[in-house]
Design a protein around this motif. Structure first.
Motif, mmCIF file in Angstrom:
data_model
loop_
_atom_site.group_PDB
_atom_site.id
_atom_site.type_symbol
_atom_site.label_atom_id
_atom_site.label_comp_id
_atom_site.label_asym_id
_atom_site.label_seq_id
_atom_site.Cartn_x
_atom_site.Cartn_y
_atom_site.Cartn_z
ATOM 1 N N VAL A 249 3.644 4.842 -8.834
ATOM 2 C CA VAL A 249 4.169 3.659 -8.132
ATOM 3 C C VAL A 249 3.381 2.441 -8.617
ATOM 4 O O VAL A 249 2.251 2.567 -9.101
ATOM 5 N N GLU A 250 3.980 1.249 -8.487
ATOM 6 C CA GLU A 250 3.382 0.046 -9.026
ATOM 7 C C GLU A 250 2.069 -0.284 -8.325
ATOM 8 O O GLU A 250 1.765 0.240 -7.260
ATOM 9 N N SER A 251 1.348 -1.221 -8.924
ATOM 10 C CA SER A 251 0.057 -1.619 -8.372
ATOM 11 C C SER A 251 0.205 -2.227 -6.978
ATOM 12 O O SER A 251 1.240 -2.791 -6.630
ATOM 13 N N THR A 252 -0.843 -2.098 -6.205
ATOM 14 C CA THR A 252 -0.951 -2.799 -4.927
ATOM 15 C C THR A 252 -1.229 -4.270 -5.226
ATOM 16 O O THR A 252 -2.077 -4.574 -6.063
ATOM 17 N N ILE A 253 -0.483 -5.179 -4.566
ATOM 18 C CA ILE A 253 -0.714 -6.613 -4.805
ATOM 19 C C ILE A 253 -1.376 -7.241 -3.582
ATOM 20 O O ILE A 253 -0.857 -7.146 -2.463
ATOM 21 N N VAL A 254 -2.536 -7.851 -3.813
ATOM 22 C CA VAL A 254 -3.255 -8.558 -2.752
ATOM 23 C C VAL A 254 -3.313 -10.039 -3.097
ATOM 24 O O VAL A 254 -3.730 -10.413 -4.193
ATOM 25 N N GLY A 255 -2.856 -10.870 -2.181
ATOM 26 C CA GLY A 255 -2.966 -12.319 -2.340
ATOM 27 C C GLY A 255 -4.299 -12.761 -1.766
ATOM 28 O O GLY A 255 -4.585 -12.507 -0.598
ATOM 29 N N CYS A 256 -5.125 -13.387 -2.600
ATOM 30 C CA CYS A 256 -6.434 -13.846 -2.111
ATOM 31 C C CYS A 256 -6.279 -15.260 -1.572
ATOM 32 O O CYS A 256 -6.642 -16.238 -2.216
ATOM 33 N N PHE A 257 -5.668 -15.374 -0.399
ATOM 34 C CA PHE A 257 -5.511 -16.655 0.270
ATOM 35 C C PHE A 257 -6.639 -16.758 1.296
ATOM 36 O O PHE A 257 -7.585 -15.988 1.218
ATOM 37 N N GLU A 258 -6.522 -17.698 2.278
ATOM 38 C CA GLU A 258 -7.608 -17.830 3.259
ATOM 39 C C GLU A 258 -7.993 -16.458 3.814
ATOM 40 O O GLU A 258 -9.152 -16.089 3.836
ATOM 41 N N ALA A 259 -6.963 -15.686 4.205
ATOM 42 C CA ALA A 259 -7.202 -14.299 4.560
ATOM 43 C C ALA A 259 -6.516 -13.444 3.500
ATOM 44 O O ALA A 259 -5.359 -13.691 3.166
ATOM 45 N N PRO A 260 -7.229 -12.463 2.940
ATOM 46 C CA PRO A 260 -6.592 -11.622 1.929
ATOM 47 C C PRO A 260 -5.371 -10.908 2.521
ATOM 48 O O PRO A 260 -5.427 -10.381 3.636
ATOM 49 N N GLU B 209 0.713 13.407 -5.561
ATOM 50 C CA GLU B 209 1.710 14.116 -6.367
ATOM 51 C C GLU B 209 3.104 13.541 -6.097
ATOM 52 O O GLU B 209 3.911 13.332 -7.015
ATOM 53 N N ALA B 210 3.376 13.232 -4.837
ATOM 54 C CA ALA B 210 4.688 12.677 -4.471
ATOM 55 C C ALA B 210 4.909 11.315 -5.118
ATOM 56 O O ALA B 210 6.002 11.024 -5.621
ATOM 57 N N ALA B 211 3.881 10.470 -5.124
ATOM 58 C CA ALA B 211 4.008 9.145 -5.745
ATOM 59 C C ALA B 211 4.312 9.290 -7.231
ATOM 60 O O ALA B 211 5.177 8.597 -7.779
ATOM 61 N N HIS C 10 0.645 7.227 5.749
ATOM 62 C CA HIS C 10 -0.754 6.849 5.479
ATOM 63 C C HIS C 10 -1.068 6.959 3.988
ATOM 64 O O HIS C 10 -0.314 7.572 3.228
ATOM 65 N N GLY C 11 -2.168 6.337 3.568
ATOM 66 C CA GLY C 11 -2.588 6.391 2.163
ATOM 67 C C GLY C 11 -1.465 5.932 1.239
ATOM 68 O O GLY C 11 -0.826 4.910 1.485
ATOM 69 N N LEU C 12 -1.208 6.698 0.177
ATOM 70 C CA LEU C 12 -0.143 6.333 -0.766
ATOM 71 C C LEU C 12 1.245 6.414 -0.139
ATOM 72 O O LEU C 12 2.207 5.897 -0.686
ATOM 73 N N GLY C 13 1.347 7.047 1.023
ATOM 74 C CA GLY C 13 2.632 7.128 1.717
ATOM 75 C C GLY C 13 3.188 5.753 2.057
ATOM 76 O O GLY C 13 4.410 5.568 2.108
ATOM 77 N N GLU C 14 2.316 4.764 2.269
ATOM 78 C CA GLU C 14 2.799 3.413 2.590
ATOM 79 C C GLU C 14 3.618 2.843 1.423
ATOM 80 O O GLU C 14 4.689 2.260 1.626
ATOM 81 N N ALA C 15 3.102 3.034 0.193
ATOM 82 C CA ALA C 15 3.848 2.545 -0.983
ATOM 83 C C ALA C 15 5.120 3.361 -1.197
ATOM 84 O O ALA C 15 6.181 2.817 -1.505
ATOM 85 N N ILE C 16 5.022 4.676 -1.022
ATOM 86 C CA ILE C 16 6.206 5.535 -1.208
ATOM 87 C C ILE C 16 7.303 5.129 -0.230
ATOM 88 O O ILE C 16 8.470 4.940 -0.612
ATOM 89 N N ASN C 17 6.948 4.962 1.043
ATOM 90 C CA ASN C 17 7.965 4.598 2.048
ATOM 91 C C ASN C 17 8.515 3.195 1.805
ATOM 92 O O ASN C 17 9.706 2.945 2.030
#
Ligand code: TXA
Ligand code: MG
Length: 329
Positions: free
Chosen positions: A181-192, A284-286, A312-319
């Motif tokens: 699955v693609e990378s996790t994207i975090v915006g580094c704004f006032e609050a990440p 493995e599912a991801a 939970h974990g990688l399940g957040e991206a999968i879902n």
């Protein structure tokens, strides 16, 4: 239009890496493996190459691209790092994390690639083939996932070929990718802020930050306007076959995308069954997700029904990807 190009496919050896770097320098389009998914690379400083890239993908041009670089020093030449961004980069690069940061004044990434935003998305991939190509090219490479816009991301060279053959110059075949699955994207704004769940689970990031990530704003999820992370377009990671989530049963002419050891009523009659991870392993599912969606999409089923996957974990991206695949089109 790029259609009609001869697309060269080379195994990922030294000659292929040299060829890829040369091709990028000449304004060409090169698909290569990263640890998350295959990317379609272009010279980030070359607007003509980027225009060809949007055209090859059939991508809406307001959708900004991730700039891939070889190391933190190269990232700091295109983006301004505050303390939080530096901490995250040091903890997780190279790896499946993208940071959205303010552009530097002399940022080499063309405006066309950042869709005119004053921020830039940057990442240092971990895949050895991506790293050697970036080292050989020696400049930022923008690379969206190497699929047609709106289709599921490619996790093998064959996926890239089936979407983009005839539209791009070169595919460097480094085998199946490890994360899927693609990378996790975090915006580094006032609050990440978590802009896209992905291959780096949220809790690992929060552990390093010592605080929870803010969620994306409510309206990041709709198709209108200028989204914060337009990968959040409601329908994005989509097979052509309709997708039904949280399947409690399988009906006639449906294909089943299973997860874990449990059986679903009606599964015997499924058009096809693929199990993301019979032992219920989320990594493995991801890794299997996009390949299995592609395969089930070819089976002529009325719908692909999906068993629940824990969140939970990688399940957040999968879902997240499954919800987008299931949006009615
Ligand atoms: O794992 C990945 O991230 C893969 C591999 C090839 O690196 N790339 C990838 O790129 O998934 P793409 O283009 O499919 O998704 C990039 C996402 C999009 O949702 C885009 O809108 C968002 O990053 N993005 C890019 N620049 C941004 C910016 N300045 N602000 C907010 N979001 C941005
Ligand atoms: Mg994509």
């Amino acid at each position: 239009m790029n259609v009609g190009l001869k697309t060269l496919i080379l195994p990922a050896d030294e000659a292929a890496v040299a060829r890829a770097a040369r091709c990028l320098a000449e304004g060409g389009l090169v698909a290569f493996p990263t640890e998350t998914v295959y990317g379609l690379g272009a010279d980030a400083a070359n607007p003509a190459a980027i225009a060809r890239l949007y055209e090859a993908k059939g991508r809406p041009s307001f959708n900004p691209l991730i700039a891939h670089v070889g190391d933190i020093a190269a990232a700091m030449r295109i983006a301004r790092f505050d303390a939080t961004a530096t901490k995250l980069a040091e903890a997780f690069w190279p790896g499946p994390l993208t940071l959205v940061l303010p552009r530097t004044n002399d940022c080499a990434v063309a405006d066309l690639a950042t869709a005119g935003l004053d921020t830039v998305a940057v990442r240092v991939p971990a895949h050895p083939v991506a790293r050697t190509i970036l080292r050989a090219f020696d400049g930022p490479v923008v690379a969206p996932s190497a699929n047609l816009s709106g289709h599921v991301s490619p996790t093998s060279a064959a996926h890239v070929q089936s979407d983009l053959a005839g539209r791009i110059d070169l595919i460097v075949d480094g085998g199946a990718v490890p994360v899927g699955v693609e990378s996790t994207i975090v915006g580094c704004f006032e609050a990440p802020m978590l802009l896209r769940p992905g291959g780096l689970p949220r809790d690992e990031i929060e552990r390093v930050l010592g605080r929870p990530l803010a969620g994306p704003p409510e309206d990041a999820d709709n198709d209108a306007g200028q989204p914060l992370a337009p990968g959040m377009l409601a329908s994005h990671y989509a097979p052509r076959t309709q997708v039904r989530l949280n399947a409690g049963n399988v009906e006639a002419n449906e294909a089943l995308l299973a997860f874990g050891p449990d059986r679903v009523p009606g599964a015997e009659a499924a058009t096809a069954i693929m199990n993301l991870s019979p032992r219920g392993d989320l990594a493995e599912a991801a890794a299997n997700l996009f390949g299995y969606l592609r395969t089930l999409d070819t089976r002529g089923a009325r719908a692909i029904v999906v068993m629940p996957v824990p969140d939970h974990g990688l399940g957040e991206a999968i879902n997240d990807r499954l919800r987008r695949a299931a949006v009615e089109r």
